[in-house]
Design a protein around this motif. Sequence first.
Motif, PDB file in Angstrom:
ATOM      1  N   LYS A   1       0.827  -1.212   0.000  1.00 51.40           N
ATOM      2  CA  LYS A   1       0.000   0.000   0.000  1.00 51.40           C
ATOM      3  C   LYS A   1       0.857   1.257   0.000  1.00 51.40           C
ATOM      4  CE  LYS A   1      -2.121  -1.204   3.736  1.00 51.40           C
ATOM      5  NZ  LYS A   1      -1.441  -2.491   3.916  1.00 51.40           N
ATOM      6  N   THR A   2       1.785   1.348   0.949  1.00 54.14           N
ATOM      7  CA  THR A   2       2.633   2.541   1.029  1.00 54.14           C
ATOM      8  C   THR A   2       3.575   2.614  -0.167  1.00 54.14           C
ATOM      9  OG1 THR A   2       2.549   2.370   3.443  1.00 54.14           O
ATOM     10  CG2 THR A   2       4.220   3.820   2.508  1.00 54.14           C
ATOM     11  N   SER A   3       4.095   1.477  -0.595  1.00 54.36           N
ATOM     12  CA  SER A   3       4.970   1.470  -1.770  1.00 54.36           C
ATOM     13  C   SER A   3       4.211   1.948  -3.003  1.00 54.36           C
ATOM     14  CB  SER A   3       5.517   0.054  -2.012  1.00 54.36           C
ATOM     15  OG  SER A   3       6.338  -0.363  -0.938  1.00 54.36           O
TER      16      SER A   3
ATOM     17  N   VAL B   1       6.233  16.095  -1.404  1.00 59.43           N
ATOM     18  CA  VAL B   1       5.597  14.808  -1.111  1.00 59.43           C
ATOM     19  C   VAL B   1       5.685  14.588   0.393  1.00 59.43           C
ATOM     20  CG1 VAL B   1       5.604  12.317  -1.512  1.00 59.43           C
ATOM     21  CG2 VAL B   1       6.169  13.878  -3.377  1.00 59.43           C
ATOM     22  N   VAL B   2       4.572  14.769   1.050  1.00 56.15           N
ATOM     23  CA  VAL B   2       4.527  14.740   2.514  1.00 56.15           C
ATOM     24  C   VAL B   2       3.888  13.437   2.977  1.00 56.15           C
ATOM     25  CG1 VAL B   2       3.699  15.913   4.587  1.00 56.15           C
ATOM     26  CG2 VAL B   2       4.307  17.239   2.540  1.00 56.15           C
ATOM     27  N   GLU B   3       4.622  12.682   3.785  1.00 54.93           N
ATOM     28  CA  GLU B   3       4.083  11.448   4.364  1.00 54.93           C
ATOM     29  C   GLU B   3       3.736  11.688   5.830  1.00 54.93           C
ATOM     30  OE1 GLU B   3       5.871   7.669   3.693  1.00 54.93           O
ATOM     31  OE2 GLU B   3       6.873   8.306   1.843  1.00 54.93           O
ATOM     32  N   MET B   4       2.548  11.222   6.212  1.00 56.20           N
ATOM     33  CA  MET B   4       2.102  11.383   7.595  1.00 56.20           C
ATOM     34  C   MET B   4       1.562  10.058   8.107  1.00 56.20           C
ATOM     35  SD  MET B   4      -0.683  14.042   9.218  1.00 56.20           S
ATOM     36  CE  MET B   4      -2.131  12.985   9.112  1.00 56.20           C
ATOM     37  N   ASP B   5       1.988   9.696   9.313  1.00 52.74           N
ATOM     38  CA  ASP B   5       1.493   8.473   9.943  1.00 52.74           C
ATOM     39  C   ASP B   5       0.302   8.845  10.816  1.00 52.74           C
ATOM     40  OD1 ASP B   5       1.096   6.030  11.095  1.00 52.74           O
ATOM     41  OD2 ASP B   5       2.734   6.242  12.546  1.00 52.74           O
ATOM     42  N   ALA B   6      -0.897   8.437  10.394  1.00 49.00           N
ATOM     43  CA  ALA B   6      -2.101   8.811  11.133  1.00 49.00           C
ATOM     44  C   ALA B   6      -2.176   8.137  12.495  1.00 49.00           C
ATOM     45  CB  ALA B   6      -3.345   8.454  10.321  1.00 49.00           C
ATOM     46  N   ALA B   7      -1.385   7.093  12.704  1.00 50.71           N
ATOM     47  CA  ALA B   7      -1.402   6.445  14.013  1.00 50.71           C
ATOM     48  C   ALA B   7      -0.825   7.346  15.095  1.00 50.71           C
ATOM     49  CB  ALA B   7      -0.626   5.129  13.949  1.00 50.71           C
ATOM     50  N   SER B   8       0.121   8.204  14.716  1.00 49.99           N
ATOM     51  CA  SER B   8       0.730   9.119  15.688  1.00 49.99           C
ATOM     52  C   SER B   8       0.303  10.567  15.489  1.00 49.99           C
ATOM     53  CB  SER B   8       2.260   9.014  15.609  1.00 49.99           C
ATOM     54  OG  SER B   8       2.711   9.246  14.285  1.00 49.99           O
ATOM     55  N   HIS B   9      -0.484  10.836  14.452  1.00 51.41           N
ATOM     56  CA  HIS B   9      -1.011  12.186  14.198  1.00 51.41           C
ATOM     57  C   HIS B   9      -2.512  12.057  13.965  1.00 51.41           C
ATOM     58  CE1 HIS B   9       3.266  12.368  13.115  1.00 51.41           C
ATOM     59  NE2 HIS B   9       3.233  13.652  13.440  1.00 51.41           N
ATOM     60  N   THR B  10      -3.237  11.866  15.041  1.00 53.78           N
ATOM     61  CA  THR B  10      -4.651  11.543  14.925  1.00 53.78           C
ATOM     62  C   THR B  10      -5.584  12.734  15.071  1.00 53.78           C
ATOM     63  OG1 THR B  10      -4.823  11.095  17.295  1.00 53.78           O
ATOM     64  CG2 THR B  10      -4.201   9.252  15.886  1.00 53.78           C
ATOM     65  N   GLY B  11      -5.073  13.846  15.574  1.00 52.54           N
ATOM     66  CA  GLY B  11      -5.949  14.946  15.950  1.00 52.54           C
ATOM     67  C   GLY B  11      -6.295  15.899  14.831  1.00 52.54           C
TER      68      GLY B  11
ATOM     69  N   ILE C   1       0.613  11.770   1.503  1.00 51.56           N
ATOM     70  CA  ILE C   1       0.442  10.336   1.748  1.00 51.56           C
ATOM     71  C   ILE C   1       0.150  10.152   3.232  1.00 51.56           C
ATOM     72  CG2 ILE C   1       1.524   8.059   1.667  1.00 51.56           C
ATOM     73  CD1 ILE C   1       3.327   9.094  -0.580  1.00 51.56           C
ATOM     74  N   ILE C   2      -1.050   9.671   3.553  1.00 49.28           N
ATOM     75  CA  ILE C   2      -1.448   9.456   4.951  1.00 49.28           C
ATOM     76  C   ILE C   2      -1.614   7.956   5.164  1.00 49.28           C
ATOM     77  CG2 ILE C   2      -3.134   9.985   6.746  1.00 49.28           C
ATOM     78  CD1 ILE C   2      -3.815  12.530   5.314  1.00 49.28           C
ATOM     79  N   ASP C   3      -0.691   7.397   5.940  1.00 46.56           N
ATOM     80  CA  ASP C   3      -0.705   5.959   6.202  1.00 46.56           C
ATOM     81  C   ASP C   3      -1.609   5.650   7.393  1.00 46.56           C
ATOM     82  OD1 ASP C   3      -0.082   3.359   5.734  1.00 46.56           O
ATOM     83  OD2 ASP C   3       1.914   3.432   6.636  1.00 46.56           O
TER      84      ASP C   3
ATOM     85  N   LYS D   1      -2.807  16.234  -4.553  1.00 49.38           N
ATOM     86  CA  LYS D   1      -3.327  14.870  -4.605  1.00 49.38           C
ATOM     87  C   LYS D   1      -3.203  14.242  -3.212  1.00 49.38           C
ATOM     88  CE  LYS D   1      -3.905  14.913  -9.119  1.00 49.38           C
ATOM     89  NZ  LYS D   1      -5.261  14.925  -9.727  1.00 49.38           N
ATOM     90  N   PHE D   2      -4.240  13.527  -2.807  1.00 52.87           N
ATOM     91  CA  PHE D   2      -4.234  12.816  -1.526  1.00 52.87           C
ATOM     92  C   PHE D   2      -4.136  11.314  -1.787  1.00 52.87           C
ATOM     93  CE2 PHE D   2      -6.344  16.777  -0.277  1.00 52.87           C
ATOM     94  CZ  PHE D   2      -5.684  17.065   0.905  1.00 52.87           C
ATOM     95  N   LEU D   3      -3.254  10.652  -1.051  1.00 49.35           N
ATOM     96  CA  LEU D   3      -3.096   9.199  -1.144  1.00 49.35           C
ATOM     97  C   LEU D   3      -3.236   8.615   0.260  1.00 49.35           C
ATOM     98  CD1 LEU D   3       0.029   9.053  -3.505  1.00 49.35           C
ATOM     99  CD2 LEU D   3      -2.366   8.908  -4.152  1.00 49.35           C
ATOM    100  N   PHE D   4      -4.291   7.863   0.469  1.00 47.63           N
ATOM    101  CA  PHE D   4      -4.560   7.270   1.770  1.00 47.63           C
ATOM    102  C   PHE D   4      -4.284   5.770   1.712  1.00 47.63           C
ATOM    103  CE2 PHE D   4      -8.050  10.674   1.946  1.00 47.63           C
ATOM    104  CZ  PHE D   4      -7.146  11.614   2.447  1.00 47.63           C
ATOM    105  N   ALA D   5      -3.728   5.240   2.799  1.00 48.20           N
ATOM    106  CA  ALA D   5      -3.476   3.799   2.915  1.00 48.20           C
ATOM    107  C   ALA D   5      -4.048   3.314   4.232  1.00 48.20           C
ATOM    108  CB  ALA D   5      -1.974   3.498   2.841  1.00 48.20           C
ATOM    109  N   THR D   6      -4.686   2.140   4.210  1.00 39.60           N
ATOM    110  CA  THR D   6      -5.274   1.599   5.437  1.00 39.60           C
ATOM    111  C   THR D   6      -5.413   0.085   5.337  1.00 39.60           C
ATOM    112  OG1 THR D   6      -7.206   1.637   6.896  1.00 39.60           O
ATOM    113  CG2 THR D   6      -7.615   1.974   4.554  1.00 39.60           C
TER     114      THR D   6
END
Length: 548
Positions: free
Chosen positions: A56-58, A100-110, A134-136, A161-166
């Motif tokens: 997914k992230t790749s 290209v900004v990657e964000m981990d939603a597990a640690s940035h939930t708010g 890219i929001i993982d 562009k938004f790219l979401f992975a879950t």
Amino acid sequence: MSESPPPYRVLARKYRPQRFAELIGQAAMVTTLGNAIKRDRLAHAFLLTGVRGVGKTSTARLIAKALNCIGVDGQGGPTIDPCGVCEPCVAIAEGRHIDVVEMDAASHTGVDDVREIIEAVRYSAVSARYKVYIIDEVHMLSKNAFNALLKTLEEPPAHVKFLFATTEVNKVPVTVLSRCQRFDLRRIPADTLAAHFAHVVTAEAVEAEPEALALIARAAEGSARDGLSILDQAIAHGTGLVTAGQVRDMLGLSDRGAIRALFGDLLRGDAPAVLAGVRAQHDLGVEPVALLHGLLETTHGVTRAKVGGGDDPALSVEEREALADWASRLGFATLHRLWQLLLKGHGEVQAAALPLEAAEMALLRVVHASTLPDPGELARRIAGGEVAMPAAPALPSAVEEAQASLMKSTVAAAPPRLPADVVELEAMLGGASEHLLAQQVHDYARVIRFEPPVLDFAAHPRLDEDFTRRLMAVLRKATQQIWTVSLAEAPEAAAPSLYEQQQATEADERARVLAMPVVQAALAAFPDAALESYTPPHTQSPERSAHA
């Protein structure tokens, strides 16, 4: 002073796909994306979902490359085959591109984390064609964070562009799903993973047995990352050669040859051999639950071979031959019974305080069940008058008791006798809780022919094809026989329905009461009197009687 060697990179990172051609097992998604890029029909938001390790992230990074690649000459546009050498491709691959900004939603939930994105999207990209977010693990965002993102997600600027992975798409709000183009990444087949791992060990100058790679691919359960992590460990575990035995020892897997031998002992009903096989595997470090798991896999493999489900490419030739042999000798009833017994045992072993003892007891239950006759065959023998069972090896007393219990329950469950008349038919339907059918039979069913399992009724406006269909289905279930129920236009040959018979009986009884001298005298004395109702003596309660 000599330079220190670069730090070791684990295989899962070293062999992360850098081009869509290297993304294994996701051909359908790659085709869709390629067509969208060629026709300039790119969505503003993509949602990538699937189990862990399928890419997914790749894939999100590859999409970011595809959108921002400028080619070797610096003049290229979006492409499904990014060059990998231009500055945007290199920077994105190294995770340092400013746009290209990657964000981990597990640690940035708010909501504050999302607000930063909302404010930043107003500004154009610094050096890239598109600003990509890219929001993982996007499902980890809070409800307020999702709500804050909705408006921007629906109408983002053209350069964003938004790219979401879950891994848990069911936790993503429907309002977000409806604003994204969704791609479901599939589990990667075991044979595809095994072939991929073969390329990896060749590139790493390591030898590996095909069976070892097949074991790793099966243990990965469709995840390339999990498989590469296991392969990394297997290479470190060995001495330049990855063998199937090493992989089994490392993963705590049972030897598949030993599993096949144990499966054969179960089918033969050889209790001492089964117990010896379980103990031998336990001494080798195989967990009891893994042993039951292996037997379940074997039962499933035999059943698939019997129905022609196709060969598993991860199996060896020896395994395929063994499965085919069992499939030719075992019936579906036996296989399904084996599956249910082993599945029950697997659950018991998982929850048991003494797993080894629980596994032995579960397999002994399978051994004893294997010597019992098939219930369906037993029922047919009893119905045909064959009480004596065919000769069989001497059974333990516990098994004899189980067999006697099975025969008793089968006799008790023998199909009931067929109804002798329409009264018994109505009673049978009522006993089967088919009260509507029973009422229809009572009120409207005028019998032309009553020879179970063949019934002919006179046609009636309240009886239709649905009535005959449901009646045949209920009777078949109740009597285990196939029935034929039909409606015919022959009122002169039909007997009155039960309701009509009841009405006629009541009319005759009313006439008889009216003819009684005492009633005649009462009517003569009271000319305005009338017989309002009358309950026949065989149905009335003691205190009820005719009244005028």
